[in-house]
Design a protein around this motif. Structure first.
Motif, PDB file in Angstrom:
ATOM      1  N   SER A  65      38.318  34.611  40.424  1.00  0.00           N
ATOM      2  CA  SER A  65      37.106  33.968  39.918  1.00  0.00           C
ATOM      3  C   SER A  65      36.408  34.829  38.876  1.00  0.00           C
ATOM      4  N   SER A  66      36.804  36.108  38.795  1.00  0.00           N
ATOM      5  CA  SER A  66      36.155  36.969  37.811  1.00  0.00           C
ATOM      6  C   SER A  66      36.902  36.969  36.464  1.00  0.00           C
ATOM      7  N   SER A 102      30.247  38.319  39.839  1.00  0.00           N
ATOM      8  CA  SER A 102      31.519  38.185  40.553  1.00  0.00           C
ATOM      9  C   SER A 102      32.188  39.543  40.744  1.00  0.00           C
ATOM     10  N   ALA A 153      38.862  35.872  45.081  1.00  0.00           N
ATOM     11  CA  ALA A 153      37.616  36.425  44.540  1.00  0.00           C
ATOM     12  C   ALA A 153      37.895  37.101  43.203  1.00  0.00           C
ATOM     13  N   ALA A 154      39.005  37.843  43.137  1.00  0.00           N
ATOM     14  CA  ALA A 154      39.350  38.516  41.886  1.00  0.00           C
ATOM     15  C   ALA A 154      39.616  37.486  40.795  1.00  0.00           C
ATOM     16  N   ILE A 206      30.647  40.934  43.793  1.00  0.00           N
ATOM     17  CA  ILE A 206      31.215  40.304  44.990  1.00  0.00           C
ATOM     18  C   ILE A 206      32.593  40.880  45.289  1.00  0.00           C
ATOM     19  N   LEU A 207      33.344  41.078  44.213  1.00  0.00           N
ATOM     20  CA  LEU A 207      34.690  41.621  44.379  1.00  0.00           C
ATOM     21  C   LEU A 207      34.648  43.005  45.016  1.00  0.00           C
ATOM     22  N   TYR A 227      44.169  34.615  55.051  1.00  0.00           N
ATOM     23  CA  TYR A 227      43.125  35.629  55.047  1.00  0.00           C
ATOM     24  C   TYR A 227      43.346  36.642  53.933  1.00  0.00           C
ATOM     25  N   LEU A 276      33.799  42.785  48.585  1.00  0.00           N
ATOM     26  CA  LEU A 276      34.947  42.347  49.375  1.00  0.00           C
ATOM     27  C   LEU A 276      35.933  43.484  49.587  1.00  0.00           C
ATOM     28  N   THR A 277      36.124  44.267  48.520  1.00  0.00           N
ATOM     29  CA  THR A 277      37.046  45.399  48.657  1.00  0.00           C
ATOM     30  C   THR A 277      36.563  46.353  49.731  1.00  0.00           C
ATOM     31  N   ILE A 285      40.773  37.897  49.009  1.00  0.00           N
ATOM     32  CA  ILE A 285      40.386  38.935  48.050  1.00  0.00           C
ATOM     33  C   ILE A 285      40.935  38.619  46.659  1.00  0.00           C
ATOM     34  N   LEU A 340      46.700  50.756  49.434  1.00  0.00           N
ATOM     35  CA  LEU A 340      46.275  50.679  50.840  1.00  0.00           C
ATOM     36  C   LEU A 340      47.453  50.343  51.742  1.00  0.00           C
ATOM     37  N   PHE A 394      37.130  44.943  53.052  1.00  0.00           N
ATOM     38  CA  PHE A 394      38.526  45.035  53.442  1.00  0.00           C
ATOM     39  C   PHE A 394      38.871  46.442  53.922  1.00  0.00           C
ATOM     40  N   ILE A 436      45.218  48.362  43.946  1.00  0.00           N
ATOM     41  CA  ILE A 436      44.454  48.963  45.054  1.00  0.00           C
ATOM     42  C   ILE A 436      44.985  48.492  46.400  1.00  0.00           C
ATOM     43  N   MET A 437      45.250  47.202  46.491  1.00  0.00           N
ATOM     44  CA  MET A 437      45.778  46.685  47.755  1.00  0.00           C
ATOM     45  C   MET A 437      47.137  47.303  48.077  1.00  0.00           C
TER      46      MET A 437
END
Lengths: 303, 559
Positions: free
Chosen positions: A188-189, B4, A185-186, B7-8, A178, B11-12, A182, A227, B15, A223-224
């Motif tokens: 893919s950019s 994208s 997704a990152a 989308i990112l 899970y 998603l952030t 994120i 957090l 989260f 950022i993660m």
């Protein structure tokens, strides 16, 4: 224009957006802001008769009790250490997993792996802890396997020396898939042309990861991380409560479980509110601090 | 590219939201308060004028012209949910409701979670009209609950509206002493023993008799005998948990440790924090400080090492856990409540399964144990208090009073005449519906269904000797065979200040004792640390707690 005029103007223009955000704002006000009023209990000798408004005021007595308590250092240390280990071992796991997944070509194999790795996250915590207890308790197959390899504990879970490892490893297993979403997704950019250029220059896969992929997702990682540091003092309460036992209090008793035992089981509301408030203040300092650091040393920050 | 990125960011946000929600969930206990439906009694319900106080010895009668409902919080027994859905289904209560026009609406917590649910109910601030369990679960006890404004001081209501209860209190000196606190408060209607048959012990050591028979062994008498029997169970019967223990590390409610010279009670039910106070000739002692405690730890650590104790005992946290361990066929000996013998047999796959009581072990044959989990005249744990939310406490007191009248006592103890009992020579005689139940219910289960068991009333313990199975009758004999109640702690009461001091000191000490006990037992802490443990307990202020208990005991003795 005054603030309210601006607000009125903005409201007219973005009616739908306001409507959409309403439930979230209401949720925050009702469940996060209004209950903050109850923090006043931390300074009272709370009794159900007086309620919040007329229980006797005791100032910082509750805090003093906590700081002088024999368990103060222990619960504080356990809370920090559990989260800290969780951070240093658990934080990188989803990133590495995402990087690995990213190297696999899309197909059935990748989809299967992803689905399987997401699964534990969606299983109820009680069930997960039941599994952990069955495997690592007395008679559990992991315990028995460990016996073969020279462990001395009939039950791994009830030895305080093992608690943190079990907690952290199971956390990684639970959140690996899970948590990687994120980062995927990152990933893919990240611009594909960069990879092509790198390949032209003869960069291998590891070099591509080190020089393109990781820098490409670094802002997400920071950022993660902020957090996660903010959550350093909020260990997963349910999980600790379900897994710990008197035998493992030494390494497993954290602030929130201590608050639970004191407050809900011991009816000492004032005291446990004080401990909870202390926890929140430290957590707040951590978030603000890590955010400031991130701002100074990189251009990424939460606010 | 830009898509994208969007989308990112989405998603952030997602989260962030999730961690927010998770953060909110952390540490917030669900406060599912019992839905309050307090007495719907109109003011006119108490038809009697205020001046005339009730007289004792009245037959059961109508108490209100309009139907009244009182809500009541009352913990269940294993029979609730199995034999009957709720106490409301008890034939005795239905009859009582028909006569008095007052119905009780029960809120019964899930079996095994009484203490948690009680605290949630109290902290919600919304109380039912009547509350059972103040003595067991309210930290600080009855006096504190009154000064905290949770329940009413009942002295006036009892003197004016409950003459039969008043008379029942005066049946003997002990009962009179134990139904009033040191500060002179009456805070609840107590369960009182009716007649001369005192309560037989309800808890004690029990053993798989079928295994003993198979192996041709005799019932163990000393701790050493018990050790050998456990070893035989392990080697020859494949028992992986020969001795079943619960998470507290010391079997409570019993005299299992009595042979070693200290006593353990579990005031809040199984697996709650143990209470180790007892008294010798009027002097309060605290078990873990006594030499017998070290003997216990040494013995159990040895048993644990030899694989004679359930290695998973830390996960036995409530009654249901204990039932599943004992009926699994892997355990042979445990401290159990007597009514559970039959339930275990029903749960077991083994047709030969037979659990019987065993006299509590001693060091040397012929030794005496001075503590008995019995011989009480009152049972504060089953008492019922009237909460401050009750709209019509006078009516509630009058209603509760009816349970103590002669007619009420007969109804609650023996059920409805012609169905569960018949009058023979002026004495109620149980019918076969109770003694040989056609549905195969045990006596205790049948009592729950047709009568009342463990409640605030005059409890006739001779009931438990009628039509009882031999194994249960022998249980009483076995558990009393080598024991007397000389060291039992009477039900004392603490003042508000004392209760605060006591709770402050004992909360921490209880955690420490439980923790150190299980760790020494499992060999995680060496037994040589026992002296350190004693010193730590002293540093944590045990003397203050002992002084409080001593003061309470002195007051009790001079009441």
């Amino acid at each position: 224009m005054t603030f309210f005029q601006k607000l009125g103007h903005d409201f007219k223009r973005n009616k739908m957006l306001y409507l959409i955000s309403f439930p979230v704002v209401a949720f925050l006000i009702i469940f996060s802001y209004i209950p903050m009023g109850g923090l006043v209990m931390a300074f009272e000798k709370f009794s159900p008769k007086g309620g919040i408004f007329s229980s006797p005021w005791v100032g910082f007595d509750n805090f003093k009790h906590f700081f002088q308590s024999v368990y103060f250092l222990r619960v504080l240390g356990n809370t920090f250490l559990l989260s800290f280990y969780d951070l240093i071992f658990g934080f990188w796991a989803p990133i590495i997993f995402a990087l690995l997944l990213n190297e696999i070509k899309d197909g059935l194999f990748k989809k299967t792996i992803q689905t399987i790795s997401y699964l534990p996250y969606f299983v109820s915590m009680v069930v997960i802890c039941g599994l952990i207890m069955d495997f690592t308790g007395g008679d559990g197959f992991i315990s028995r396997a460990a016996l073969i390899f020279g462990s001395k504990d009939a039950s791994l879970l009830s030895n305080p020396a093992n608690f943190r490892s079990i907690f952290v490893v199971s956390n990684i297993w639970q959140g690996l898939g899970y948590g990687s979403i994120i980062y995927l997704a990152a990933l893919s950019s990240v611009d594909q042309e960069l990879f092509e250029a790198a390949r032209m220059d003869g960069a291998g896969r590891l070099r591509q990861i080190w020089h393109i992929t990781l820098p490409g997702i670094s802002s997400t990682i920071v950022i993660m991380l902020i957090l996660r540091i903010g959550l350093l003092l909020t260990v997963n309460f349910e999980k600790v409560l379900l897994l710990y036992s008197p035998a493992t209090y030494e390494t497993a008793d954290v602030i929130s479980t201590y608050v639970y035992r004191k407050g809900i089981l011991g009816l000492d509301y004032g005291y446990s509110t004080a401990v909870g408030l202390f926890n929140s203040v430290i957590a707040f300092i951590l978030v603000a601090g890590s955010n400031a650091l991130a701002k100074r040393y990189s251009d990424v920050s939460l606010y | 590219m830009s898509k994208s990125v969007r989308i990112l960011s989405l998603l952030t946000c997602l989260f962030l939201m999730i961690s927010l929600v998770a953060g909110c969930g952390t540490g917030t206990a669900q406060s599912t308060a019992p839905t309050q439906s307090s007495a719907t009694a109109p003011a006119a319900a108490s038809a009697e004028p205020q001046s005339s106080s009730a007289t004792a010895g009245q037959p059961l009668h109508k108490l209100s012209d309009t139907p009244v409902t009182f809500t009541i919080w009352k913990p269940g027994t294993p029979a609730i949910g199995k034999v009957i859905q709720s106490y409301e289904d008890s034939a005795a209560f239905q009859e009582m409701a028909k006569i008095s026009n007052i119905t009780l609406k029960f809120d019964t917590p899930v079996f095994g979670q009484e203490a948690d649910k009680f605290n949630i109910m109290v902290s919600s601030g919304e109380y039912p009209d009547l509350i059972e369990g103040i003595a067991s679960y309210y930290s600080g006890g009855g006096d504190k609950a009154i000064s905290d404004g949770v329940i009413l001081k009942l002295n006036d209501y009892i003197t004016k509206d409950a003459p039969d209860y008043m008379a029942a209190r005066k049946a003997n000196k002990t009962i009179e002493k134990e139904t009033i606190t040191d500060t002179g408060n009456m805070y609840q209607f107590e369960e009182i023993v009716y007649g001369d048959t005192v309560e037989p012990p309800a808890w004690g050591l029990a053993i798989r008799q079928d295994w003993l028979d198979d192996l041709g062994l005799k019932a163990p008498v000393t701790y050493n005998d018990l050790h050998d029997v456990l070893k035989a169970f392990k080697d020859k019967k494949g028992a992986t948990k020969p001795f079943s223990l619960d998470a507290s590390g010391v079997p409570g409610f019993s005299s299992f440790t009595g042979g070693l010279g200290f006593y353990v009670a579990l005031p809040g039910g199984i697996c709650s924090t143990s209470e180790y106070f007892y008294q010798v000739d009027g002097k309060v002692k605290y078990g873990p400080l006594e030499p017998g405690y070290k003997d216990y730890l040494t013995m159990m650590a040895q048993w644990y090492k030899e694989g004679l104790v359930d290695p998973n005992f830390l996960s036995v946290k409530n009654f249901n856990d204990l039932i599943s361990v004992m009926s699994s066929g892997k355990a042979g000996v445990a401290v159990l409540p007597k009514p559970m013998f039959a339930a275990l047999k029903a749960n077991s796959n083994d047709p030969k399964f037979r659990m019987v009581a065993l006299a509590n072990p001693v060091k040397n044959p012929g030794d005496k144990i001075h503590v008995v989990n019995a011989n009480n005249w009152t049972f504060p744990g089953d008492g019922i208090a009237i909460s401050t939310s009750c709209k019509n406490p006078e009516l509630a007191a009058k209603y509760l009073n009816m349970w103590y009248t002669d007619a009420g006592t007969t109804l609650l103890n023996y059920g409805v005449e012609g169905s569960t009992y018949n009058m023979v020579d002026g004495k109620p005689q149980e019918t076969e519906l109770l003694t040989k139940n056609p549905d195969g219910l045990s006596l205790i289960d049948a009592l729950c269904k047709y009568c009342v068991f463990q409640f605030a009333f005059r409890s006739d313990y001779s009931r438990q000797y009628v039509g009882i199975s031999d194994d249960q009758l022998n249980a009483h004999k076995a558990w009393l065979s080598n024991a007397d109640p000389a060291y039992n702690m009477p039900s004392t009461s603490l003042t508000g200040d004392e209760a605060t001091t006591y709770a402050e000191v004992m909360n921490d000490i209880n955690t420490y004792v439980q923790e150190t006990t299980v760790k020494m037992l499992m060999g995680l802490t060496p037994l040589t640390d026992y002296d350190k443990m004693v010193q730590t307990i002293k540093n944590m202020g045990i003397d203050k707690a002992i002084a409080v208990k001593q003061a309470a005991l002195d007051r009790y003795n001079s009441r």
